[in-house]
Structure formats: C-alpha cells, structure tokens
Design a protein around this motif. Structure first.
Motif, PDB file in Angstrom:
ATOM      1  N   TYR A 200      -9.560  -1.628  -1.536  1.00 21.40           N
ATOM      2  CA  TYR A 200      -8.142  -1.999  -1.629  1.00 21.40           C
ATOM      3  C   TYR A 200      -7.550  -2.232  -0.242  1.00 21.40           C
ATOM      4  CZ  TYR A 200      -7.689  -0.960  -6.660  1.00 21.40           C
ATOM      5  OH  TYR A 200      -7.782  -0.975  -8.025  1.00 21.40           O
ATOM      6  N   ARG A 201      -7.917  -1.372   0.702  1.00 23.26           N
ATOM      7  CA  ARG A 201      -7.377  -1.526   2.053  1.00 23.26           C
ATOM      8  C   ARG A 201      -7.892  -2.805   2.713  1.00 23.26           C
ATOM      9  NH1 ARG A 201      -7.993   4.694   3.862  1.00 23.26           N
ATOM     10  NH2 ARG A 201      -6.246   5.515   2.669  1.00 23.26           N
ATOM     11  N   SER A 206      -3.166  -3.295  -4.054  1.00 21.00           N
ATOM     12  CA  SER A 206      -2.844  -1.942  -4.521  1.00 21.00           C
ATOM     13  C   SER A 206      -3.145  -1.730  -5.996  1.00 21.00           C
ATOM     14  CB  SER A 206      -1.361  -1.649  -4.264  1.00 21.00           C
ATOM     15  OG  SER A 206      -0.544  -2.610  -4.908  1.00 21.00           O
TER      16      SER A 206
END
Length: 222
Positions: A200-201, A206
C-alpha cells in the motif's frame, strides 16, 4: 524485566507482539505506540527494559527509535521485529544499537523462546539472521558494512515490488482474504499483513480496490 515498549502500526500485530512479550516475561507492563513519533515520545518520557520495534512505520523508520533508545536508555534492550531479512535492513539496525533481530514469519512459540534467551544474556536472533551475522564475522573478522550514503537528489523512481509482494498483491487483486493468502503461501497472517502494508505504501493507496486498480495501471499484475 518490568517495562516494555512495542512500536508497531498494525493493531492486530501490535497485540500479537504484546502477547508474545508477556508470554516470555509475565511480569511485563507493556506500553504501545503505532507511529515513530509516538515511539520516540515514549522513549523520551519513560524508562524501558525491553523494546520491540518494527522498521516500517507510517511516519518514519524504526531504526530512529532504536538509535534514540541506545542514546537515551542504554540499558534498554531494543529488538527489531520485522519481515525484512536482508543486509540493507539488518546491518543498519545493528549499527543503530539493536540488541536483537527477529522475523515476524516465525511461529509465536519460536519468538517467545528467542526472547527468553535474554535472561541468559544472549541476543534474540532468528536463525536466518544468526547465520547471516556469523557468516559475515567469519570472514576474517570483517566489520559491519558501512551504511549507504544518502544521495543528494533522487529522480522519481518506478514502483518496484519484491517477488513476494507481487505474489501477495496478485492474490489481493483476485479477492482472497488475508488468512487465505497466508494459508496459500505458508506464512503467518501477520507476515502477510506486513507485506500488504508495504505494498500500500509503495503504491500510495489505502484500500484493496485502490491497490488492485493501481497495480493494474502500472502493469504490476494482470
């Protein structure tokens, strides 16, 4: 062993680590933090005997917390607990003052057993990490590799997922749940949760839907 700090941003993993720590040392009073800023604040305001610190945090690197504890609380034993078993994460953590380095993919019982080694003055090290360290120092007393120099400027770089992250993302995109992915890959759900967090990062998303769309747009999965 009375006071412990646990720095981990995923709530279920944070509780799991707290349970591991209390199983090793039943008298522990556990303080938790979900972000690097919170961990640094706790380290500055309270004395700890033990700290279990994740490396990948939403607002920074757990190595900063290890370094702060080493500087401000030299008697606190800071142990990194992470999914990363590579030199680029291991050696900076040791250079920052980490007393131990554990991998989250291990069974709960194995982590408890490794923490119990602290009572004998031994650093808790997951077997692959211990072999890596012994291999390095077996090379004619070779020192730790120097930390990589920070470049002055970096051009934007394409998103690169590891082979394991790609496999996890493909299963996320197909709709499999976290426990299903863990079972398919033979890993703990905590390890899969860590992989998803880093995916996700890297993709700057998100949610599962956003990750699937962004991965498809970038050609990372089909």
């Amino acid at each position: 062993m009375r006071q412990a700090l646990i720095v981990e941003d995923l709530p279920d993993v944070r509780e799991w680590l707290a349970d591991v720590a209390r199983s090793a040392f039943p008298e522990l009073e556990v303080t938790t933090a979900a972000r690097a800023e919170e961990g640094l604040a706790q380290a500055a305001s309270k004395r700890f005997d033990l700290a279990l610190v994740d490396l990948g945090l939403p607002d920074g690197n757990g190595i900063d917390i290890v370094r702060a504890l080493r500087r401000e609380q030299p008697d606190c034993l800071a142990v990194v607990v992470t999914i990363y078993d590579d030199d680029d994460h291991l050696f900076p953590a040791l250079q920052a003052g980490a007393f131990g380095y554990l991998l989250k993919e291990q069974a709960r019982e194995a982590l408890v057993a490794q923490l119990l080694r602290i009572a004998d003055g031994e650093p808790p090290l997951s077997p692959p990490i211990a072999r890596r360290v012994l291999s390095l120092f077996g090379q004619a007393g070779a020192p730790l590799p120097p930390p990589k120099a920070e470049p002055q400027t970096l051009p934007p770089s394409p998103v690169r997922l590891s082979e394991k992250e790609t496999v996890v993302l493909q299963r996320v995109a197909k709709g499999y749940t976290l426990p299903e992915i863990a079972q398919q890959l033979g890993l703990s759900r905590h390890t899969i949760a860590e992989h998803i967090k880093h995916i996700y990062r890297k993709l700057d998303v998100s949610s599962r839907a956003e990750a699937t769309l962004e991965a498809a747009r970038r050609g990372l999965v089909r």
